[in-house]
Design a protein around this motif. Structure first.
Motif, mmCIF file in Angstrom:
data_model
loop_
_atom_site.group_PDB
_atom_site.id
_atom_site.type_symbol
_atom_site.label_atom_id
_atom_site.label_comp_id
_atom_site.label_asym_id
_atom_site.label_seq_id
_atom_site.Cartn_x
_atom_site.Cartn_y
_atom_site.Cartn_z
ATOM 1 N N LEU A 1 0.869 -1.116 0.075
ATOM 2 C CA LEU A 1 0.090 -0.056 0.001
ATOM 3 C C LEU A 1 0.955 1.153 0.001
ATOM 4 C CD1 LEU A 1 -2.175 -1.246 2.831
ATOM 5 C CD2 LEU A 1 -2.846 -1.336 0.558
ATOM 6 N N GLU B 1 -1.705 8.344 5.280
ATOM 7 C CA GLU B 1 -2.405 8.100 4.171
ATOM 8 C C GLU B 1 -3.114 6.438 4.459
ATOM 9 O OE1 GLU B 1 -3.514 10.223 1.736
ATOM 10 O OE2 GLU B 1 -2.632 11.307 3.311
ATOM 11 N N ALA B 2 -2.916 5.952 5.501
ATOM 12 C CA ALA B 2 -3.276 4.699 5.993
ATOM 13 C C ALA B 2 -3.948 4.873 7.278
ATOM 14 C CB ALA B 2 -2.255 3.674 5.800
ATOM 15 N N VAL C 1 -7.234 2.510 3.950
ATOM 16 C CA VAL C 1 -6.060 3.681 3.072
ATOM 17 C C VAL C 1 -7.068 4.702 2.286
ATOM 18 C CG1 VAL C 1 -4.238 2.016 2.644
ATOM 19 C CG2 VAL C 1 -6.222 2.378 0.927
#
Lengths: 133, 133
Positions: free
Chosen positions: A78, B80-81, B102
């Motif tokens: 991710l 962002e997660a 996410v």
């Protein structure tokens, strides 16, 4: 080394520290600044690095080697984060685990470990067996 | 709305879709492009959006409302997660869950759900009870 290789290496380092009861190596595995948490099998979530590392020191305190092995590890990338799903095999028990990592100072470090039994409890929702076979 | 609020709202949307057996709402909760996986209680990891969403369609197919509620949700932010640890209460069972998100197209979407029983199995490593009380 690809990101996938790096994440799987970080995951392997976690199980190596666990198997060798190496509290110092376990400490290195975990993130320094990112928020961390941990769900040991069947317990409530431990939140914060101090509580998580104290739990590991207690688990590993016995020293010696632990008969835990990791298999079926799959990395899911991710960007600057990643997670690994895998099986943990112990004498008499197979657990399923998710390990979550973030990149910190150029290397993937663990921010969360969640392990639980790989056997279906009663009263829990689950897909039909045909779904996963 | 803070990032924490946004993550907890995304987590709540997951349980709302689950409780209402709303497969369309469940589909909206999950990431479109990021890799997704899911560990239903006691089962092996399902990998890939198609398999994960098919499992949810089967679980939710019965329609009507499901007596699942989420409590003790804690959000852990990683830029962002993010991940949320929480308890899932069902009749006769309490599960512990980790949900990973996410940011995708400006909103947090789920990339992984791992739920298992919140009761200690034998033969599984765990910290002493004093550690978490």
């Amino acid at each position: 080394m690809t990101d996938e290789d790096e994440v799987l290496a970080a995951n392997a380092a976690f199980y190596s520290a666990f198997a060798e009861s190496d509290a110092k190596a376990m400490d290195v595995v975990w993130a320094r600044r990112a928020p961390v948490a941990c769900v040991h099998p069947g317990w409530e979530a431990l939140v914060g690095r101090d509580r998580v590392m104290e739990s590991w020191r207690r688990i590993l305190r016995g020293g010696g080697s632990s008969p835990i092995t990791c298999s079926s590890a799959v990395a899911h990338l991710l960007g600057e984060a990643a997670f690994v799903t895998c099986l943990e095999r112990l004498p008499g028990a197979t657990l399923i685990a998710t390990n979550f990592f973030v990149r910190e100072d150029g290397r993937f470090r663990m921010v969360h470990h969640h392990a639980g039994p790989a056997a279906r409890p009663e009263a829990a929702p689950a897909p039909p067996r045909t779904e996963i076979n």
